[in-house]
Design a protein around this motif. Structure first.
Motif, PDB file in Angstrom:
ATOM      1  N   TYR A 283       0.847  -1.202   0.000  1.00 19.08           N
ATOM      2  CA  TYR A 283       0.000   0.000   0.000  1.00 19.08           C
ATOM      3  C   TYR A 283       0.882   1.251   0.000  1.00 19.08           C
ATOM      4  CZ  TYR A 283      -3.315  -3.608   1.152  1.00 19.08           C
ATOM      5  OH  TYR A 283      -4.062  -4.759   1.112  1.00 19.08           O
ATOM      6  N   ALA A 285       0.709   3.736  -1.765  1.00 19.56           N
ATOM      7  CA  ALA A 285      -0.009   4.987  -2.012  1.00 19.56           C
ATOM      8  C   ALA A 285      -0.235   5.778  -0.729  1.00 19.56           C
ATOM      9  CB  ALA A 285      -1.356   4.693  -2.679  1.00 19.56           C
ATOM     10  N   PHE A 286      -0.104   5.093   0.403  1.00 20.98           N
ATOM     11  CA  PHE A 286      -0.313   5.778   1.680  1.00 20.98           C
ATOM     12  C   PHE A 286       0.939   6.554   2.046  1.00 20.98           C
ATOM     13  CE2 PHE A 286      -0.506   6.206   6.282  1.00 20.98           C
ATOM     14  CZ  PHE A 286      -1.829   6.571   6.481  1.00 20.98           C
ATOM     15  N   LEU A 290      -1.348  12.123   2.763  1.00 27.01           N
ATOM     16  CA  LEU A 290      -2.637  11.427   2.745  1.00 27.01           C
ATOM     17  C   LEU A 290      -3.119  11.175   4.168  1.00 27.01           C
ATOM     18  CD1 LEU A 290      -4.491  10.395   0.489  1.00 27.01           C
ATOM     19  CD2 LEU A 290      -3.518   8.120   0.846  1.00 27.01           C
ATOM     20  N   ALA A 326      -5.620  15.393  -3.301  1.00 25.69           N
ATOM     21  CA  ALA A 326      -4.970  14.102  -3.098  1.00 25.69           C
ATOM     22  C   ALA A 326      -5.944  13.069  -2.544  1.00 25.69           C
ATOM     23  CB  ALA A 326      -3.775  14.266  -2.163  1.00 25.69           C
ATOM     24  N   LEU A 327      -6.721  13.453  -1.545  1.00 26.08           N
ATOM     25  CA  LEU A 327      -7.656  12.496  -0.943  1.00 26.08           C
ATOM     26  C   LEU A 327      -8.802  12.189  -1.894  1.00 26.08           C
ATOM     27  CD1 LEU A 327      -8.300  10.774   1.495  1.00 26.08           C
ATOM     28  CD2 LEU A 327      -9.494  12.725   2.513  1.00 26.08           C
ATOM     29  N   THR A 329      -8.672  12.088  -5.153  1.00 27.85           N
ATOM     30  CA  THR A 329      -8.138  11.136  -6.134  1.00 27.85           C
ATOM     31  C   THR A 329      -8.012   9.748  -5.517  1.00 27.85           C
ATOM     32  OG1 THR A 329      -6.915  12.908  -7.233  1.00 27.85           O
ATOM     33  CG2 THR A 329      -6.183  10.650  -7.647  1.00 27.85           C
ATOM     34  N   HIS A 330      -7.568   9.690  -4.273  1.00 24.96           N
ATOM     35  CA  HIS A 330      -7.453   8.421  -3.558  1.00 24.96           C
ATOM     36  C   HIS A 330      -8.812   7.732  -3.455  1.00 24.96           C
ATOM     37  CE1 HIS A 330      -5.538   5.673  -0.690  1.00 24.96           C
ATOM     38  NE2 HIS A 330      -6.585   5.832   0.119  1.00 24.96           N
ATOM     39  N   TYR A 331      -9.848   8.519  -3.240  1.00 19.56           N
ATOM     40  CA  TYR A 331     -11.203   7.975  -3.099  1.00 19.56           C
ATOM     41  C   TYR A 331     -11.898   7.721  -4.435  1.00 19.56           C
ATOM     42  CZ  TYR A 331     -11.416   9.100   1.941  1.00 19.56           C
ATOM     43  OH  TYR A 331     -11.220   9.157   3.295  1.00 19.56           O
ATOM     44  N   GLY A 359     -11.381   7.324   5.177  1.00 11.95           N
ATOM     45  CA  GLY A 359     -10.121   6.589   5.161  1.00 11.95           C
ATOM     46  C   GLY A 359      -9.470   6.490   6.522  1.00 11.95           C
ATOM     47  N   THR A 363      -8.527   2.817   7.839  1.00 13.17           N
ATOM     48  CA  THR A 363      -7.100   2.496   7.970  1.00 13.17           C
ATOM     49  C   THR A 363      -6.768   2.005   9.369  1.00 13.17           C
ATOM     50  OG1 THR A 363      -6.524   4.118   6.259  1.00 13.17           O
ATOM     51  CG2 THR A 363      -4.765   3.423   7.766  1.00 13.17           C
ATOM     52  N   ARG A 444      -9.360   2.693   0.153  1.00 13.15           N
ATOM     53  CA  ARG A 444      -9.742   2.783  -1.256  1.00 13.15           C
ATOM     54  C   ARG A 444     -10.890   1.825  -1.551  1.00 13.15           C
ATOM     55  NH1 ARG A 444      -3.781   2.025  -3.809  1.00 13.15           N
ATOM     56  NH2 ARG A 444      -4.056   0.142  -2.544  1.00 13.15           N
TER      57      ARG A 444
END
Length: 547
Positions: A283, A285-286, A290, A326-327, A329-331, A359, A363, A444
């Motif tokens: 992961y 991407a974290f 973020l 950023a968040l 796009t993450h979602y 998130g 998480t 995600r």
């Protein structure tokens, strides 16, 4: 002369150590409102008793900020506070150690020196020939605010004893005044929230100054401001109308951010996000930006519930959130075109509605390398329904590896649940967590697991109800009759700084019912608590009353 402040602190605080309590026992919800009414019809109005309450680290920092204008957060150097019943402001576990006493003395010296050099404490000119009148004025004003109540002439006289001590050492009068100011900051009247026990076991209504402190530390994690202190001095906090006016004023103040940081931060687990470490190989991407955006999302949503017109139960499916590019796009949401969080409408993205789409929560309730239906299910049971399962039996193994690489998480959980010693608890935990399986360990949305197997996000409850994904989960929790009382229990636990017991059961139900009847907003819950006997009164210590 630092030894004098340290020694005085130790003498003053002897015997002020709190005793730890066992783990909180769950108060079961009653799904039958008529049964609740019958059960509580003739229940006693025992408001309970709060142990002598030491300021925790967050409260200490906020208090010296408002008292002295100090924003250095000196309590970061103090030992960590223990937790009880889910919060770090539980009076029964806020103990006092020799190390903490030394830290208090060191902090007091630095705080006074800094404030004095900035001119924050000098309200008059100390005359070398006759410093007492000015010293009395400085100390009277400061002690009133620091101790959150009027000070008596005798108390001021004791503080003034530092003047001749300084003179004997050949120091100027200001050294004596600064020493006295330091002693104010190491006094139990500053470090503890003092409330007198009743003379008998009959509950006693708090005096206005005790109530002002309860209110300010509930909503602000800090001392009363001058408006609240003056209301206490004038005896106006005895009326519900004045209490309501003060609550609404204080919730509109920026200092109410403390409810977000200290209540919601622990209830919704956003504090735990700081220590979450998803596996970077799985992961990657974290990252830190973020992490920060996730925390801000949950905090800003909860902040809107403080000042907005939303029902508290709407946290389960709120149709809005706060994200930056950023968040978003993450979602998989359209970016709002901002590096800072912006409020966005979620009417076209139902998977992100409510706290279960955040998130931050997803998480912290996952393992580093996979989702954890157990952790997610337990969070729902403990934090939203107050139906926590008992601890696992000894020697229970964790989730076994998949029999084949294409097993879904639901299939793996079913194998684990087949063990006789695991069935009871997992029958309720697992379905709640499995309904959130479409969210990966960093929040995600996904349709397939890491193995490539399609996600099975159905949870089969013991009564035959099937939760088909997050939408069903949100409806199930929001409609659960235990939710209002559980929200009340957590908020009341934080407001009082003590855990709930059997004797509090009916009060919790009554406060929740009053809040819901008033509109069900967070402010309604807070007002219902503040106006309750539990908040405005205290019980005596039965052991102290016995012959």
């Amino acid at each position: 002369m630092r030894w004098l402040a340290s020694a005085g602190c130790i003498l003053l605080l002897a015997g002020c150590k709190g005793d730890s309590l066992p783990k909180a026992r769950v108060l079961p919800g009653d799904d039958n409102p008529h049964a609740q009414n019958d059960e509580c019809k003739d229940a006693s109005k025992d408001p309970g008793r709060v142990t002598l309450h030491r300021l925790n680290r967050a409260e200490y920092d906020a208090t010296v900020r408002d008292l002295l204008g100090d924003t250095t957060r000196p309590a970061r150097d103090f030992p960590a506070d223990d937790h009880g019943y889910g919060f770090d402001n539980n009076a029964d576990v806020l103990s006092m150690s020799p190390l903490l006493l030394e830290k208090y003395a060191t902090a007091a010296e630095k705080l006074v020196e800094t404030a004095w050099s900035k001119g924050h404490l000098r309200t008059c000119v100390l005359e070398a020939a006759n410093p007492e009148p000015c010293a009395r004025d400085i100390l009277s004003r400061f002690a009133r605010r620091a101790w959150r109540r009027p000070v008596t002439p005798d108390e001021v006289n004791r503080l003034l004893r530092a003047l001749p001590l300084a003179q004997q050492q050949g120091d100027p009068p200001e050294m004596g005044v600064k020493l006295a100011l330091r002693s104010v900051l190491v006094s139990p009247h500053f470090l503890f929230r003092m409330e007198k026990d009743p003379a008998s076991t009959t509950p006693r209504r708090l005096d206005d100054f005790e109530l002002a402190s309860r209110l300010s530390y509930f909503l602000w994690s800090s001392m009363p401001d001058e408006v609240l202190l003056q209301a206490a001095e004038q005896g106006r906090l005895r009326t519900p109308e004045e209490l309501e006016a003060q609550v609404r004023r204080m919730l509109a103040d920026p200092k109410a951010q403390a409810l977000v940081s200290n209540f919601a931060g622990q209830w919704l687990f956003t504090r735990a996000l700081e220590s979450a470490e998803p596996d970077p190989t799985l992961y990657g991407a974290f990252n830190e930006p973020l992490r920060q955006a996730m925390r801000q999302e949950t905090e800003l949503v909860f902040q809107e519930f403080i000042t907005g017109d939303h029902k508290l139960r709407d946290l389960m499916d709120a149709p809005f959130t706060y994200v930056n590019d950023a968040l978003a796009t993450h979602y998989g949401l359209p970016p709002p075109g901002s590096a800072t969080p912006k409020r966005v409408d979620l009417s076209g993205h139902s998977e992100r509605q409510g706290i279960f789409g955040h998130g931050s929560l997803l998480t912290v309730t996952s393992n580093s390398d996979r989702t954890s239906p157990v952790q997610r299910g337990v969070w729902v049971l403990e934090q939203l329904l107050c139906s926590a399962p008992p601890p696992p039996p000894p020697n229970v193994e964790g989730l076994p590896p998949p029999v084949n690489p294409h097993m879904t998480m639901k299939e793996r959980m079913a194998l684990h649940r087949s063990l006789p010693q695991c069935q009871g608890c997992h029958r309720m935990m697992d379905p709640l967590g499995l309904a959130l399986e479409n969210y990966d360990p960093i929040g995600r949305w996904r349709l397939n697991e890491v193995s490539g197997a399609p996600v099975d996000a159905t949870g089969d409850l013991p009564d035959g109800t099937v939760l088909n994904g997050g939408a069903d989960m949100r409806r199930f929790v929001k409609d659960d009759p235990k939710l209002p009382a559980c929200l009340t229990e957590h908020l009341l636990t934080y407001a009082l700084g003590r855990g709930m017991a059997d004797t509090d059961h009916c009060a919790v139900k009554e406060i929740a019912a009053t809040a819901e009847a008033s509109g069900g907003r967070l402010s309604d819950y807070i007002l219902s608590i503040v106006l309750s006997d539990h908040f405005t009164s205290r019980q005596g210590d039965p052991e102290a009353q016995s012959p």
